[in-house]
Design a protein around this motif. Sequence first.
Motif, PDB file in Angstrom:
ATOM      1  N   ASN A 232       0.812  -1.216   0.000  1.00  0.00           N
ATOM      2  CA  ASN A 232       0.000   0.000   0.000  1.00  0.00           C
ATOM      3  C   ASN A 232       0.845   1.265   0.000  1.00  0.00           C
ATOM      4  N   VAL A 242      -5.534   1.682  -5.592  1.00  0.00           N
ATOM      5  CA  VAL A 242      -6.232   0.677  -4.801  1.00  0.00           C
ATOM      6  C   VAL A 242      -5.415   0.404  -3.555  1.00  0.00           C
ATOM      7  N   LEU A 290      -9.815  -5.806  -1.780  1.00  0.00           N
ATOM      8  CA  LEU A 290      -9.295  -4.649  -2.504  1.00  0.00           C
ATOM      9  C   LEU A 290     -10.247  -3.463  -2.327  1.00  0.00           C
ATOM     10  N   PRO A 292     -11.059   0.073  -3.788  1.00  0.00           N
ATOM     11  CA  PRO A 292     -10.735   0.883  -4.980  1.00  0.00           C
ATOM     12  C   PRO A 292     -10.749   2.373  -4.681  1.00  0.00           C
ATOM     13  N   ARG A 293      -9.966   3.100  -5.474  1.00  0.00           N
ATOM     14  CA  ARG A 293     -10.002   4.561  -5.480  1.00  0.00           C
ATOM     15  C   ARG A 293     -10.301   5.022  -6.904  1.00  0.00           C
ATOM     16  N   LEU A 296      -9.475   3.353 -10.828  1.00  0.00           N
ATOM     17  CA  LEU A 296      -9.307   1.903 -10.909  1.00  0.00           C
ATOM     18  C   LEU A 296     -10.390   1.306 -11.805  1.00  0.00           C
ATOM     19  N   PRO A 298     -12.252  -2.109 -12.384  1.00  0.00           N
ATOM     20  CA  PRO A 298     -12.500  -3.510 -12.024  1.00  0.00           C
ATOM     21  C   PRO A 298     -12.703  -4.348 -13.289  1.00  0.00           C
ATOM     22  N   ALA A 310      -8.386  -6.159 -11.016  1.00  0.00           N
ATOM     23  CA  ALA A 310      -8.530  -4.737 -11.304  1.00  0.00           C
ATOM     24  C   ALA A 310      -7.307  -4.261 -12.067  1.00  0.00           C
TER      25      ALA A 310
END
Length: 510
Positions: A232, A242, A290, A292-293, A296, A298, A310
């Motif tokens: 991260n 993500v 996961l 997401p931001r 992203l 999917p 993703a």
Amino acid sequence: RELFLLTDLAHYNWDALEELRFLPLDVRVYISEPTAFERGNIHIDEVRSPSWMPAVGQKLPLRVLLTNSSKQAVTGSSLDLFLDGERVHHRDVDLRPGEEVRVELTVTPRRSGRLTGHVELEEDGLPLDNRRYFAIDVPERIQVLLLGERPADTYYPRRALGAAGSADPVLAVRSGLFAELDSERLEGVDVLVLCNLQRLNGAQTGAIHDFVAAGGGLILIPGPLADLNFFNRDLLSGLLPVAIKGSVGDGAEQSGFQHLDPERPHHPLFEGLLAAQPEDRPRFFKRFDLVPRDGLQPLIYFADGRIALAAAWKKQGRAVLIAAPLSLEWNDLPLKGLYAPLLHRLVRDLSLPADRHISYLVGETAYRHLEGLSIDSSVQAESPYGRRLLLEPELFDGQYRWKIPRLDESGIWRLWLGEREVERFPVNVDTREGDLTPVRRERLLQLFGAQRTHFMRPGEDLRLQVLGNRYGRELWREFLLLALVLLLLELWVARAPRDVSEGAPAPEGK
């Protein structure tokens, strides 16, 4: 103040005129009404080829979407496929009124590189939309590098890509260890697969970021013991928008498991893979969660709505994150029949140029990235009709790209560096204009207002209609006719015979 609309009243895009209802009430709107007749029209909405199949000498299917937007049936319409200027396929098509049909044509590429062509229908009510241009990228070789902590980590991907490679002549697969990962090792690699990754040092992490930004494809598979802080904070930051929150499930088969959900939206890349029989679907006893931001994409979902795969772009390259480690304690995905084609399709898709899916329409602006050219290069764009335009680079999305301000012709555009062609790409017309059904008069009155809207009928004197609305009805002709009648009547009365004795005085002495 007057507004004239000279139009065939084709159905599309009238809703964009909603703001005209706020025009001042004294603005008169004149709308031409064309001669009423039904026009049949078929248009080509798209031409698509599977991105995991192009290879020299191999048959490649092209799926063509045709739409009949009229109320007339079309039978025996000729459909031709051209590639690099040569007609390579022909067939006849039938469409009922309002019907959409997917037609599959086949072509066999004779060379590698970017191939361009078009699909063409015979002429109908609107010839402009009877051609659809496309481009196909045929690789000469795809270099794939599999890396793991131990040789066992790359076992299943090696077997899967080895099975796919027996039918795919362009795949070249190598494997190694994370300890060997550096910038030199990544030279010439198209797709990098990191299998059961736990953590990397700073130099290796930077090499991966640079590799993807330069156009490489990355498949990232975290290991069961992955250092989520490293993922991260260091690896995913700037690479994929993500975060890995943790794991879901306890890994025990008897406690339940998740399937990949074929009913939820998934990427067209996996069309036909997920809808297997229940016994053939992979089971996930444990997987990463996961989060997401923005940015992203999917690709596949689990049945509980969490993301399974993703992807995201980083400059010219793309990275894919898989939420399932290569561990039979976490899932049985590597043992299922869909694993080999799923991985093969991912590798093939990630190896293609970044702009392969960009589709331009006439009237748009294009920004093209040309690998290996400095911004001082003299690049020209050539339109389908042969006009040339000197281009200038412009900063776009964090990179300098060559800008074509307006794509004003449909067809194949080419970019030249001196006398060397460096790129080509297709430009098409907007097929939404292909619906020739006229908009209803009631809808036009609603848009512009009934009080100020006037319809200009075919064959009528436009001048008289406009002047009449400006000044009212002109009566001078009627009054002139009346004056002439009165003049004739006066002349007639004046020339009528009269009795001169009538009313005369009596003679004297009588």
